[in-house]
Design an enzyme around this catalytic site. Sequence first.
Site, PDB file in Angstrom:
ATOM      1  N   GLY A 215      -9.083   5.020   4.001  1.00  0.00           N
ATOM      2  CA  GLY A 215      -9.229   5.015   5.273  1.00  0.00           C
ATOM      3  C   GLY A 215      -8.579   4.024   6.266  1.00  0.00           C
TER       4      GLY A 215
ATOM      5  N   THR B 157      -4.587   7.614   0.818  1.00  0.00           N
ATOM      6  CA  THR B 157      -4.570   6.367  -0.024  1.00  0.00           C
ATOM      7  C   THR B 157      -5.245   7.089  -1.221  1.00  0.00           C
ATOM      8  OG1 THR B 157      -4.366   4.838   1.298  1.00  0.00           O
ATOM      9  CG2 THR B 157      -5.563   4.405  -0.758  1.00  0.00           C
TER      10      THR B 157
ATOM     11  N   VAL C 220       0.112  -4.459   6.472  1.00  0.00           N
ATOM     12  CA  VAL C 220      -0.786  -4.374   5.067  1.00  0.00           C
ATOM     13  C   VAL C 220      -2.292  -4.080   5.383  1.00  0.00           C
ATOM     14  CG1 VAL C 220      -1.431  -5.503   3.092  1.00  0.00           C
ATOM     15  CG2 VAL C 220       0.828  -6.034   3.766  1.00  0.00           C
TER      16      VAL C 220
HETATM   17  N1  ASP Z   1      -6.556   2.612   3.496  1.00  0.00           N
HETATM   18  C1  ASP Z   1      -5.168   2.545   3.733  1.00  0.00           C
HETATM   19  C2  ASP Z   1      -4.535   1.427   4.736  1.00  0.00           C
HETATM   20  O1  ASP Z   1      -5.004   1.189   5.674  1.00  0.00           O
HETATM   21  C3  ASP Z   1      -4.690   3.971   4.370  1.00  0.00           C
HETATM   22  C4  ASP Z   1      -5.538   5.105   3.747  1.00  0.00           C
HETATM   23  O2  ASP Z   1      -6.419   4.916   3.129  1.00  0.00           O
HETATM   24  O3  ASP Z   1      -4.847   6.049   3.780  1.00  0.00           O
HETATM   25  O4  ASP Z   1      -3.076   1.296   4.530  1.00  0.00           O
END
Ligand code: ASP
Length: 293
Positions: free
Chosen positions: A207, A155, A184
């Site tokens: 994360g 992300t 989500v």
């Molecule tokens: N935090 C994001 C989610 O759980 C994923 C990520 O940070 O890559 O959708």
Amino acid sequence: MSMAEGPGAWALVLHGGAKEIAPEKEQANRDGCLDALAAGVAVLRSGGSAMDAVEAAIRVLEDDPTFNAGRGSVRNADGEVEMDAAVMDGATLDVGGVAAIRQVRHPVTVARLMLRDTPTLLVADGARRFAQAHGAEFCEAANLEVPSEDAAHDTVGCIALDMRGNLAAGTSTGGLEGCLPGRVGDSPLPGCGLYADNAAGAVAFSGDGESISRSMLAARVMQSLETVPPQDAADAAIARLSRVGGEAGGIVLDHIGRVGWAHNSAHFAVGIATSRDGRPRAYLRKREETAHD
Ligand code: ASP
């Protein structure tokens, strides 16, 4: 600790995800962070708003297939790209968020369009219809890059302080690879994946979204900022994750532009620029910062 204290001070911190970065991807992650920093810093240097800087930086990250947002978004269990994004204005506490939205080119811009509206979060077809009604740019699913096999947890997020003392935060993600359709994570949820309040600071996480949400990491950081500097707030939030498990990385600014960041993932691609330091920097691990500064 980087800082930007003083009248007219500005600061911008962004991340390209808490993840494991393969050696051959390191340069692309650094370059991507530096390109996005340049876009955000140009806004702040010319006296623009923190919100404009956050949106400008995240749009660059969404266009870069190195990152799991916009073009580089990972696919869910049905092989579809569903994206989440949010922005928060620290002056007004306005929030705009979209979740499980398909085929928009820049989810962060749709979230920004929602900023002064209610509700604060629209999902799936409702988000898509809002985007259409407001003239957002769309693209065919085929134009979204197929992610590399090692794509995970990457992300993007950005937080900024502008010369007028306003703070903003933003996130954008393709979610977790192979997740259930409609899932989500933390990214569009204030108090979980992001938060901004001029009275305290701004924060964005990346994360394991379920772990970040269950631990209310952004809310924890905001509370910590009442008593401790940003680095301590970031460290304390990551330490909290041990209760539920999971990997994460977080970036934090306080209201005078002091910077903190922490991660328990192998890598965390982070870009930092402040009016005091001048020179934008990109790191892939926390220990690089202490080695270089
Ligand atoms: N935090 C994001 C989610 O759980 C994923 C990520 O940070 O890559 O959708």
